[in-house]
Design a protein around this motif. Sequence first.
Motif, PDB file in Angstrom:
ATOM      1  N   ASN A 184       0.814  -1.228   0.000  1.00 29.65           N
ATOM      2  CA  ASN A 184       0.000   0.000   0.000  1.00 29.65           C
ATOM      3  C   ASN A 184       0.845   1.275   0.000  1.00 29.65           C
ATOM      4  O   ASN A 184       0.445   2.296   0.569  1.00 29.65           O
ATOM      5  CB  ASN A 184      -0.943   0.014   1.211  1.00 29.65           C
ATOM      6  CG  ASN A 184      -1.837  -1.211   1.263  1.00 29.65           C
ATOM      7  OD1 ASN A 184      -2.378  -1.623   0.244  1.00 29.65           O
ATOM      8  ND2 ASN A 184      -1.967  -1.801   2.445  1.00 29.65           N
ATOM      9  N   ALA A 185       2.000   1.199  -0.610  1.00 30.65           N
ATOM     10  CA  ALA A 185       2.860   2.384  -0.678  1.00 30.65           C
ATOM     11  C   ALA A 185       2.222   3.453  -1.562  1.00 30.65           C
ATOM     12  O   ALA A 185       1.564   3.145  -2.561  1.00 30.65           O
ATOM     13  CB  ALA A 185       4.231   2.013  -1.229  1.00 30.65           C
ATOM     14  N   ARG A 186       2.418   4.689  -1.178  1.00 28.39           N
ATOM     15  CA  ARG A 186       1.954   5.778  -2.041  1.00 28.39           C
ATOM     16  C   ARG A 186       3.150   6.337  -2.806  1.00 28.39           C
ATOM     17  O   ARG A 186       4.277   6.361  -2.295  1.00 28.39           O
ATOM     18  CB  ARG A 186       1.257   6.868  -1.236  1.00 28.39           C
ATOM     19  CG  ARG A 186       2.136   7.650  -0.276  1.00 28.39           C
ATOM     20  CD  ARG A 186       1.350   8.778   0.378  1.00 28.39           C
ATOM     21  NE  ARG A 186       2.178   9.547   1.287  1.00 28.39           N
ATOM     22  CZ  ARG A 186       2.230  10.882   1.300  1.00 28.39           C
ATOM     23  NH1 ARG A 186       1.507  11.575   0.446  1.00 28.39           N
ATOM     24  NH2 ARG A 186       2.999  11.510   2.168  1.00 28.39           N
ATOM     25  N   ILE A 187       2.896   6.784  -4.018  1.00 28.60           N
ATOM     26  CA  ILE A 187       3.952   7.310  -4.885  1.00 28.60           C
ATOM     27  C   ILE A 187       3.828   8.824  -4.963  1.00 28.60           C
ATOM     28  O   ILE A 187       2.750   9.360  -5.225  1.00 28.60           O
ATOM     29  CB  ILE A 187       3.863   6.685  -6.289  1.00 28.60           C
ATOM     30  CG1 ILE A 187       4.109   5.175  -6.203  1.00 28.60           C
ATOM     31  CG2 ILE A 187       4.871   7.322  -7.228  1.00 28.60           C
ATOM     32  CD1 ILE A 187       3.983   4.454  -7.523  1.00 28.60           C
ATOM     33  N   ILE A 188       4.954   9.482  -4.710  1.00 30.84           N
ATOM     34  CA  ILE A 188       4.988  10.952  -4.728  1.00 30.84           C
ATOM     35  C   ILE A 188       5.959  11.397  -5.821  1.00 30.84           C
ATOM     36  O   ILE A 188       7.179  11.291  -5.647  1.00 30.84           O
ATOM     37  CB  ILE A 188       5.441  11.500  -3.359  1.00 30.84           C
ATOM     38  CG1 ILE A 188       4.524  10.970  -2.261  1.00 30.84           C
ATOM     39  CG2 ILE A 188       5.482  13.019  -3.360  1.00 30.84           C
ATOM     40  CD1 ILE A 188       5.115  11.018  -0.887  1.00 30.84           C
ATOM     41  N   PRO A 189       5.470  11.852  -6.964  1.00 33.18           N
ATOM     42  CA  PRO A 189       6.371  12.340  -8.022  1.00 33.18           C
ATOM     43  C   PRO A 189       7.079  13.610  -7.568  1.00 33.18           C
ATOM     44  O   PRO A 189       6.458  14.503  -6.982  1.00 33.18           O
ATOM     45  CB  PRO A 189       5.428  12.624  -9.193  1.00 33.18           C
ATOM     46  CG  PRO A 189       4.123  11.972  -8.835  1.00 33.18           C
ATOM     47  CD  PRO A 189       4.059  11.960  -7.343  1.00 33.18           C
ATOM     48  N   LEU A 190       8.369  13.683  -7.825  1.00 32.74           N
ATOM     49  CA  LEU A 190       9.125  14.872  -7.448  1.00 32.74           C
ATOM     50  C   LEU A 190       9.595  15.678  -8.659  1.00 32.74           C
ATOM     51  O   LEU A 190       9.408  16.886  -8.715  1.00 32.74           O
ATOM     52  CB  LEU A 190      10.337  14.485  -6.587  1.00 32.74           C
ATOM     53  CG  LEU A 190      10.043  13.982  -5.174  1.00 32.74           C
ATOM     54  CD1 LEU A 190      11.334  13.749  -4.408  1.00 32.74           C
ATOM     55  CD2 LEU A 190       9.153  14.963  -4.410  1.00 32.74           C
TER      56      LEU A 190
END
Length: 212
Positions: A184-190
Amino acid sequence: MASSSIHQDINVAQIAADIVCEFLEVAFHQILYIRQVYPPGIFQRRKKYNIPVQMSCHPDVNQYLQDTLQTIRPLVEKGEVEKVVLNVTNCQARPLERFVFEVTPPVQPSVNDDSYLLRLEQALRAFVLKINVCDSMLDTLPQDVTFSIHVYTQDSAAASLEQQQLVQNFPWVEADSDSLRMPNARIIPLKTMTSNVIKMQLYVEEGDKTGR
């Protein structure tokens, strides 16, 4: 004419590998500082890409990063590295955050114009500045965290890494599934960039930090 073209391609690949590895070293130090993986006291303020950055003064940390980048540099030059990941784990080796750098060569690499490298430096500066503010997008890390570097390569590159570690006495091991699992990891685009020398994307995978 053909010989000249091949020579140019080799030079561009070498330049790209140098740029990527130099940038990754700066980025890794900055992440370790911003995410407080180590106390602020082991870092010194320096300047890179015309902005202030923080660099570790801890010899073991620095040696690990330098050895890592030295061994993967030939693979970057050959275009055999798909992504490089700084993996932040807790004291049970459970991954909490993964800073993922996806690196791919451009379709038609070129450094014929110096302005390309100037624009590239500006793009890399933007990456570092984005790392500087990622703290506000991520949950606080627990105490006693550590880190490791994971490198995703093409299958043909594994044998090359094994040969290098025999020569350089720097061990690479295949990552076990537990060190990669983040349910359930969330992805944060940088940040994403495309240039005539390299293409790169940076995002963070953030897992559960509550210990559940």
